[in-house]
Motif scaffolding. Structure first.
Motif, short mmCIF file in Angstrom:
data_model
loop_
_atom_site.label_atom_id
_atom_site.label_comp_id
_atom_site.label_asym_id
_atom_site.label_seq_id
_atom_site.Cartn_x
_atom_site.Cartn_y
_atom_site.Cartn_z
N GLY A 1 -6.57 -3.91 -10.97
CA GLY A 1 -7.42 -4.40 -9.90
C GLY A 1 -8.29 -5.56 -10.35
O GLY A 1 -8.61 -5.69 -11.54
N GLY B 1 -6.34 -9.41 -7.72
CA GLY B 1 -5.71 -8.42 -8.59
C GLY B 1 -4.56 -9.01 -9.37
O GLY B 1 -4.03 -10.08 -9.04
N GLY C 1 -1.91 -4.95 -8.33
CA GLY C 1 -3.32 -4.59 -8.34
C GLY C 1 -4.05 -5.20 -7.14
O GLY C 1 -3.77 -6.32 -6.73
N GLY C 2 -4.99 -4.44 -6.56
CA GLY C 2 -5.76 -4.92 -5.42
C GLY C 2 -6.90 -5.83 -5.82
O GLY C 2 -7.37 -5.81 -6.97
N ASP D 1 -10.85 -7.29 -5.74
CA ASP D 1 -12.18 -6.69 -5.69
C ASP D 1 -13.06 -7.54 -4.78
O ASP D 1 -12.61 -8.53 -4.21
CB ASP D 1 -12.78 -6.56 -7.09
CG ASP D 1 -13.71 -5.36 -7.21
OD1 ASP D 1 -14.38 -5.02 -6.22
OD2 ASP D 1 -13.78 -4.77 -8.29
N MET E 1 -5.76 0.17 -7.59
CA MET E 1 -4.94 0.18 -8.78
C MET E 1 -3.54 0.65 -8.38
O MET E 1 -3.37 1.33 -7.38
CB MET E 1 -5.51 1.14 -9.82
CG MET E 1 -6.98 0.93 -10.07
SD MET E 1 -7.41 -0.42 -11.13
CE MET E 1 -6.84 0.17 -12.68
N GLY F 1 -2.99 -4.71 -2.96
CA GLY F 1 -1.97 -5.36 -3.77
C GLY F 1 -0.68 -5.55 -3.00
O GLY F 1 -0.34 -4.75 -2.12
N ALA G 1 -11.26 -2.23 -4.99
CA ALA G 1 -9.98 -2.61 -5.57
C ALA G 1 -8.98 -1.48 -5.41
O ALA G 1 -9.34 -0.35 -5.10
CB ALA G 1 -10.14 -2.95 -7.04
N CYS H 1 -9.93 2.07 -6.39
CA CYS H 1 -10.95 1.88 -7.42
C CYS H 1 -12.05 1.05 -6.81
O CYS H 1 -12.03 -0.16 -6.87
CB CYS H 1 -10.34 1.21 -8.64
SG CYS H 1 -11.49 0.93 -9.99
#
Length: 245
Positions: A107, A120, A73-74, A76, A17, A85, A15, A12
């Motif tokens: 994210g 995240g 979650g990664g 941003d 997800m 993540g 990021a 994303c």
């Protein structure tokens, strides 16, 4: 036989997800998530789309030993690449009859140009916890933030660490205000930026828990100041960096 919980995600932006997947052998009976099959395994998949729809529980009627793959979650970013993540895998998780809580991390949110991107969100399945990826540094000598994998540094900042260790890798460092470092991935560090190119996101890790070999938890590419080139995202969902004039 084993049951497995796996995660698939889509990048994303910078990021990452995530999603969670659980695959049950015939001896294990459970409900919850999107159910598919692979050979003798039944796979239960939880994605961010399940959040808020009442499908965040995994209900077991007959327990057993399961495989679990979680990815958080990664992070941003606005300069350095967001960290992938955290990735956590086990092939010996014991499930008993009852309800197991599933949480799917989101994210991180993008920060302003002078600050880091957000970390995240964590993901968990029962007692297992994967930590969100670190946000990338901003264009103001900002280091990357720590996370499952660390975010890349912005401006002249250092990359963030992978903290706690064992779920990912550190992010790369920025280069003298010209380009951000790459975010760390589950399989490798994010690379350091140079004067002419932003750092690349670290590679993710390949796993066939869903029945197909798939890469997970790649780090995001760093963003450059033009004319430096953009950093590519790591294989496994890492997004490409965005240029700033």
């Amino acid at each position: 036989m084993k049951n497995t919980l796996s995660r698939l995600f889509t990048g994303c932006g910078i990021a990452i997800m995530l999603l969670l997947t659980a695959r049950t052998a015939p001896a294990v009976t459970a409900t919850g998530g999107t159910i598919t099959t692979s050979g003798i395994y039944r796979i239960h998949t939880f994605t961010t789309n399940n959040v808020g729809q009442g499908d965040t529980n995994f209900t077991v009627s007959i327990g057993g030993i399961v495989d679990v793959l979680l990815v958080a979650g990664g992070g941003d970013t606005v300069g350095g690449g967001g960290g992938g993540g955290g990735l956590l895998y086990t092939n010996s998780y014991s499930l008993t009859a009852g309800t197991t809580t599933v949480a799917v991390g989101m994210g991180g949110a993008k920060g302003a140009s002078g600050v880091q991107g957000s970390v995240g969100s964590n993901s968990w399945f029962g007692a297992l916890l994967a930590y969100g990826g670190g946000g990338g540094g901003g264009y103001n000598t900002q280091p990357g933030l720590a996370g499952g994998s660390g975010g890349g540094g912005g401006d002249t900042g250092a990359g963030g660490t992978n903290s706690p260790s064992g779920q990912g890798n550190p992010g790369g460092s920025a280069s003298a205000g010209n380009a951000g470092g790459g975010g760390g991935g589950a399989g490798s560090w994010g690379t350091n930026a140079t004067s002419s190119a932003a750092g690349m996101g670290g590679a993710g890790v390949s796993n066939n828990i869903s029945g197909v070999w798939t890469n997970y938890a790649g780090g995001g590419g760093g963003g450059p100041r033009l004319p430096a080139t953009v950093g590519t995202g790591g294989i496994g969902g890492g997004g490409m960096g965005a240029a700033s004039g």
